[in-house]
Design a protein around this motif. Structure first.
Motif, PDB file in Angstrom:
ATOM      1  N   GLY A 293      40.711   7.099   7.195  1.00 14.71           N
ATOM      2  CA  GLY A 293      39.756   8.196   7.197  1.00 14.71           C
ATOM      3  C   GLY A 293      38.318   7.748   7.231  1.00 14.71           C
ATOM      4  O   GLY A 293      37.507   8.225   8.037  1.00 14.71           O
ATOM      5  N   LEU A 294      37.959   6.805   6.358  1.00 13.97           N
ATOM      6  CA  LEU A 294      36.579   6.330   6.277  1.00 13.97           C
ATOM      7  C   LEU A 294      36.346   5.046   7.064  1.00 13.97           C
ATOM      8  O   LEU A 294      35.223   4.535   7.090  1.00 13.97           O
ATOM      9  N   ARG A 295      37.427   4.513   7.666  1.00 17.59           N
ATOM     10  CA  ARG A 295      37.334   3.293   8.473  1.00 17.59           C
ATOM     11  C   ARG A 295      36.830   2.099   7.669  1.00 17.59           C
ATOM     12  O   ARG A 295      36.107   1.241   8.184  1.00 17.59           O
ATOM     13  N   TYR A 296      37.184   2.064   6.384  1.00 15.80           N
ATOM     14  CA  TYR A 296      36.873   0.880   5.578  1.00 15.80           C
ATOM     15  C   TYR A 296      37.749  -0.277   6.058  1.00 15.80           C
ATOM     16  O   TYR A 296      38.911  -0.094   6.417  1.00 15.80           O
ATOM     17  N   GLY A 297      37.195  -1.484   6.017  1.00 18.49           N
ATOM     18  CA  GLY A 297      38.003  -2.674   6.249  1.00 18.49           C
ATOM     19  C   GLY A 297      38.855  -2.959   5.025  1.00 18.49           C
ATOM     20  O   GLY A 297      38.667  -2.343   3.960  1.00 18.49           O
ATOM     21  N   PRO A 298      39.797  -3.895   5.107  1.00 23.13           N
ATOM     22  CA  PRO A 298      40.681  -4.173   3.965  1.00 23.13           C
ATOM     23  C   PRO A 298      39.933  -4.637   2.719  1.00 23.13           C
ATOM     24  O   PRO A 298      40.323  -4.288   1.599  1.00 23.13           O
ATOM     25  N   VAL A 299      38.846  -5.404   2.897  1.00 21.96           N
ATOM     26  CA  VAL A 299      38.092  -5.855   1.721  1.00 21.96           C
ATOM     27  C   VAL A 299      37.382  -4.680   1.062  1.00 21.96           C
ATOM     28  O   VAL A 299      37.432  -4.507  -0.162  1.00 21.96           O
ATOM     29  N   GLU A 300      36.722  -3.844   1.874  1.00 20.57           N
ATOM     30  CA  GLU A 300      36.038  -2.675   1.315  1.00 20.57           C
ATOM     31  C   GLU A 300      37.029  -1.744   0.614  1.00 20.57           C
ATOM     32  O   GLU A 300      36.737  -1.201  -0.459  1.00 20.57           O
ATOM     33  N   ALA A 301      38.195  -1.540   1.231  1.00 21.80           N
ATOM     34  CA  ALA A 301      39.201  -0.670   0.629  1.00 21.80           C
ATOM     35  C   ALA A 301      39.677  -1.225  -0.702  1.00 21.80           C
ATOM     36  O   ALA A 301      39.917  -0.477  -1.662  1.00 21.80           O
ATOM     37  N   GLY A 302      39.792  -2.547  -0.780  1.00 24.61           N
ATOM     38  CA  GLY A 302      40.180  -3.154  -2.049  1.00 24.61           C
ATOM     39  C   GLY A 302      39.068  -3.083  -3.077  1.00 24.61           C
ATOM     40  O   GLY A 302      39.302  -2.741  -4.241  1.00 24.61           O
ATOM     41  N   LEU A 303      37.842  -3.378  -2.651  1.00 23.53           N
ATOM     42  CA  LEU A 303      36.707  -3.379  -3.580  1.00 23.53           C
ATOM     43  C   LEU A 303      36.408  -1.988  -4.123  1.00 23.53           C
ATOM     44  O   LEU A 303      35.847  -1.847  -5.218  1.00 23.53           O
ATOM     45  N   ALA A 304      36.770  -0.956  -3.376  1.00 25.81           N
ATOM     46  CA  ALA A 304      36.551   0.406  -3.870  1.00 25.81           C
ATOM     47  C   ALA A 304      37.297   0.644  -5.180  1.00 25.81           C
ATOM     48  O   ALA A 304      36.913   1.502  -5.982  1.00 25.81           O
ATOM     49  N   LEU A 305      38.370  -0.131  -5.414  1.00 21.35           N
ATOM     50  CA  LEU A 305      39.167   0.028  -6.636  1.00 21.35           C
ATOM     51  C   LEU A 305      38.802  -0.981  -7.718  1.00 21.35           C
ATOM     52  O   LEU A 305      39.379  -0.949  -8.804  1.00 21.35           O
ATOM     53  N   VAL A 347      35.603  16.072  -6.266  1.00 22.15           N
ATOM     54  CA  VAL A 347      34.330  16.698  -5.873  1.00 22.15           C
ATOM     55  C   VAL A 347      33.585  15.811  -4.877  1.00 22.15           C
ATOM     56  O   VAL A 347      33.018  16.301  -3.887  1.00 22.15           O
ATOM     57  N   ALA A 348      33.575  14.494  -5.119  1.00 22.98           N
ATOM     58  CA  ALA A 348      32.878  13.570  -4.223  1.00 22.98           C
ATOM     59  C   ALA A 348      33.497  13.595  -2.823  1.00 22.98           C
ATOM     60  O   ALA A 348      32.769  13.594  -1.813  1.00 22.98           O
ATOM     61  N   VAL A 349      34.835  13.617  -2.759  1.00 27.10           N
ATOM     62  CA  VAL A 349      35.510  13.669  -1.458  1.00 27.10           C
ATOM     63  C   VAL A 349      35.171  14.974  -0.740  1.00 27.10           C
ATOM     64  O   VAL A 349      34.845  14.985   0.456  1.00 27.10           O
ATOM     65  N   TRP A 350      35.226  16.091  -1.466  1.00 31.43           N
ATOM     66  CA  TRP A 350      34.947  17.403  -0.867  1.00 31.43           C
ATOM     67  C   TRP A 350      33.502  17.499  -0.362  1.00 31.43           C
ATOM     68  O   TRP A 350      33.246  18.030   0.719  1.00 31.43           O
ATOM     69  N   ARG A 351      32.578  16.927  -1.122  1.00 35.51           N
ATOM     70  CA  ARG A 351      31.155  17.094  -0.808  1.00 35.51           C
ATOM     71  C   ARG A 351      30.667  16.108   0.243  1.00 35.51           C
ATOM     72  O   ARG A 351      29.878  16.465   1.120  1.00 35.51           O
ATOM     73  N   ASP A 352      31.113  14.852   0.170  1.00 31.55           N
ATOM     74  CA  ASP A 352      30.475  13.791   0.957  1.00 31.55           C
ATOM     75  C   ASP A 352      31.287  13.300   2.162  1.00 31.55           C
ATOM     76  O   ASP A 352      30.783  12.483   2.932  1.00 31.55           O
ATOM     77  N   TRP A 353      32.535  13.717   2.296  1.00 33.67           N
ATOM     78  CA  TRP A 353      33.349  13.242   3.417  1.00 33.67           C
ATOM     79  C   TRP A 353      32.727  13.674   4.752  1.00 33.67           C
ATOM     80  O   TRP A 353      32.263  14.803   4.847  1.00 33.67           O
ATOM     81  N   PRO A 354      32.654  12.838   5.767  1.00 29.98           N
ATOM     82  CA  PRO A 354      33.207  11.484   5.907  1.00 29.98           C
ATOM     83  C   PRO A 354      32.189  10.382   5.630  1.00 29.98           C
ATOM     84  O   PRO A 354      32.353   9.264   6.111  1.00 29.98           O
ATOM     85  N   ASP A 355      31.136  10.714   4.881  1.00 32.03           N
ATOM     86  CA  ASP A 355      30.092   9.728   4.588  1.00 32.03           C
ATOM     87  C   ASP A 355      30.185   9.205   3.158  1.00 32.03           C
ATOM     88  O   ASP A 355      29.186   8.762   2.589  1.00 32.03           O
ATOM     89  N   LEU A 356      31.371   9.260   2.600  1.00 30.78           N
ATOM     90  CA  LEU A 356      31.566   8.836   1.215  1.00 30.78           C
ATOM     91  C   LEU A 356      31.419   7.323   1.097  1.00 30.78           C
ATOM     92  O   LEU A 356      32.108   6.563   1.779  1.00 30.78           O
ATOM     93  N   SER A 357      30.506   6.898   0.239  1.00 33.48           N
ATOM     94  CA  SER A 357      30.219   5.468   0.085  1.00 33.48           C
ATOM     95  C   SER A 357      30.925   4.913  -1.147  1.00 33.48           C
ATOM     96  O   SER A 357      31.481   5.653  -1.958  1.00 33.48           O
ATOM     97  N   LEU A 358      30.872   3.595  -1.289  1.00 34.56           N
ATOM     98  CA  LEU A 358      31.427   2.957  -2.488  1.00 34.56           C
ATOM     99  C   LEU A 358      30.722   3.474  -3.743  1.00 34.56           C
ATOM    100  O   LEU A 358      31.359   3.671  -4.780  1.00 34.56           O
ATOM    101  N   ALA A 359      29.420   3.702  -3.652  1.00 29.68           N
ATOM    102  CA  ALA A 359      28.675   4.233  -4.798  1.00 29.68           C
ATOM    103  C   ALA A 359      29.146   5.637  -5.153  1.00 29.68           C
ATOM    104  O   ALA A 359      29.204   6.008  -6.333  1.00 29.68           O
TER     105      ALA A 359
END
Length: 457
Positions: A293-305, A347-359
């Motif tokens: 959905g957000l086109r994160y790479g594998p590292v970004e997807a891991g770091l999000a957690l 709420v963050a997903v609803w409000r900011d998608w598809p520009d949802l950042s790690l922050a």
């Protein structure tokens, strides 16, 4: 048991849980390299989870009979070999077969961890060890996806996704060397024979439920999936009848119904189910949503957690002191904090998608992890607190089978819900609905936590 011995068995607990989740961020590259397709890819996840869940109680029983260190060593060695087979798999179906074998070897190893802790420690040492086990379990589930993302992106020597399995081989070798030197041998004074009818019926119960739920959507819900789901309640009822009859006859069934007379075990396990369904489903869905959905790479997807792993670890360290003061109300507080975290994430997903950042992900993910860290280690202590030492293997098998089955069920149910909604509703709305479903599971655990024994031993 020495501190190094405890570290070694906790390493054995971490490996199977890491490997249940490590593939989530590697699935896209597996699909690209092996041309697997969604149905076979889901078997890569489900084959491991089903084999693992089906054989866990049997693994605990074998440890009671033949010695827990012996089974731990056998399971660790087999896990290393099957991980190598996964990493070298030439095609998708070879990978599925290797994953099934890997799940079976994990089922030999993991029950020995809790059983060894339970039978070789007591009092405050046991409480600390069980808290550390709970912390290890939760951290492993999150760290699996972080590690998977790093390894896939690093593409070490061109191995790509294969590194997520090959990394287990040196770790298993280190674990074997340490276990020979530091893990004490324990076994039951009254080992029971293998309950063949119970083992077969438990296996059929889990297979008829989890395989259709996991494979149904990707396969187009063919007739066999409905036949399997239709057979599940009858097979499960037959399993209960056979186990109750064996229990009343004075034999030791695979899952003794009399064990559920222990209030801590019964109420704690009832909470582990919705907690683990939510945890397993969330970890799978968030990996798919971030990458597709957000086109994160594998590292970004891991770091999000990573914030979830950090706060889980902090909360699990605070847990023993808080439990000494507030008892099981720590679990209730953890559920409330987790609910706030998932609500913020929704709420963050609803409000900011598809520009949802790690922050934007950070507050919700961090709070959810902190709440989970206050719950899982305490629940494990509550479940095992009243189990007699001679039944440690059986009690541990019941605990980890329930947890693993619920994790796999979470992937099957919440994952299927999300993937079924996404084509029509869109990625954002599908994720929001799935997170709301997880909130319902958290609400259920909150209500059930009020019935837990107030004092945690």
């Amino acid at each position: 048991m020495s501190p190094l011995g405890l570290f070694t068995v906790l390493l054995g607990a971490a490996l199977p849980l890491i490997d249940f989740f490590i593939v989530n961020v590697a699935l896209p590259t597996m699909d690209h390299d092996l041309h697997a397709g969604p149905a076979v890819l889901e078997l890569v996840v489900a084959g491991y989870g089903v084999a693992y869940a089906v054989l866990l109680v049997l693994g605990g029983r074998l440890g009671d009979t033949f010695g827990r260190r012996r089974l731990f060593l056998a399971g660790m060695a087999a896990f290393g070999v099957t991980s190598l087979a996964c990493g070298l798999a030439p095609d998708a179906w070879s990978l599925v077969a290797a994953r099934v074998a890997q799940g079976a070897s994990a089922a030999l190893m993991l029950p020995q961890v809790l059983a060894t802790i339970h039978s070789s420690t007591s009092g405050s040492r046991r409480a600390r060890a069980l808290s550390m086990y709970g912390a290890t379990a939760g951290l492993s589930m999150v760290a699996g996806q972080i590690l998977g993302g790093v390894l896939v992106a690093a593409d070490i020597a061109g191995t790509g996704w294969r590194a997520v399995f090959l990394v287990n081989v040196p770790v298993a070798l280190i674990g074997l060397v340490l276990a020979v030197r530091t893990v004490p041998e324990t076994r039951s004074n009254r080992p029971a024979p293998v309950d063949v009818p119970g083992t077969v019926l438990l296996a059929l119960s889990l297979i008829t439920l989890m395989v259709p739920l996991t494979e149904g959507r990707a396969a187009g819900w063919p007739l066999w999936t409905w036949l399997g789901l239709g057979a599940f309640p009858f097979v499960a009822a037959a399993f209960y009848v056979v186990e109750r009859r064996a229990d009343r006859a004075g034999r030791t069934p695979l899952l003794p119904p009399s064990l559920f007379a222990l209030p801590g075990l019964r109420r704690g396990l009832a909470m582990v189910v919705p907690f683990s369904i939510g945890f397993g489903g969330f970890m799978f869905v968030i990996a798919v949503a971030l990458q597709q959905g957000l086109r994160y790479g594998p590292v970004e997807a891991g770091l999000a957690l990573a914030p979830m792993a950090t706060t889980f670890f902090v909360a699990s360290l605070m847990g023993p002191r808080l439990v000494g003061r507030y008892g099981s109300r720590v679990v209730t507080a953890g559920g409330l904090i987790q609910a706030v975290g998932i609500a913020l994430l929704t709420v963050a997903v609803w409000r900011d998608w598809p520009d949802l950042s790690l922050a934007g992900l950070l507050p919700g993910v961090a709070l959810a992890g902190f709440g989970q860290g206050l719950q899982l280690p305490v629940l494990i202590r509550i479940v095992l607190a009243d189990v007699p030492s001679e039944r440690a293997g059986v009690g541990s098998g019941v605990m980890v089978t329930t947890q693993q089955s619920a994790l796999a069920l979470g992937v099957a149910t919440l994952g299927t819900l999300f993937l079924s909604l996404e084509p029509s509703a869109g990625m954002r709305d599908a994720l929001v609905i799935t997170l709301v479903a997880q909130l319902a599971a958290i609400a259920l655990t909150l209500l059930m936590s009020l019935r837990l024994p107030r004092k945690v031993s």
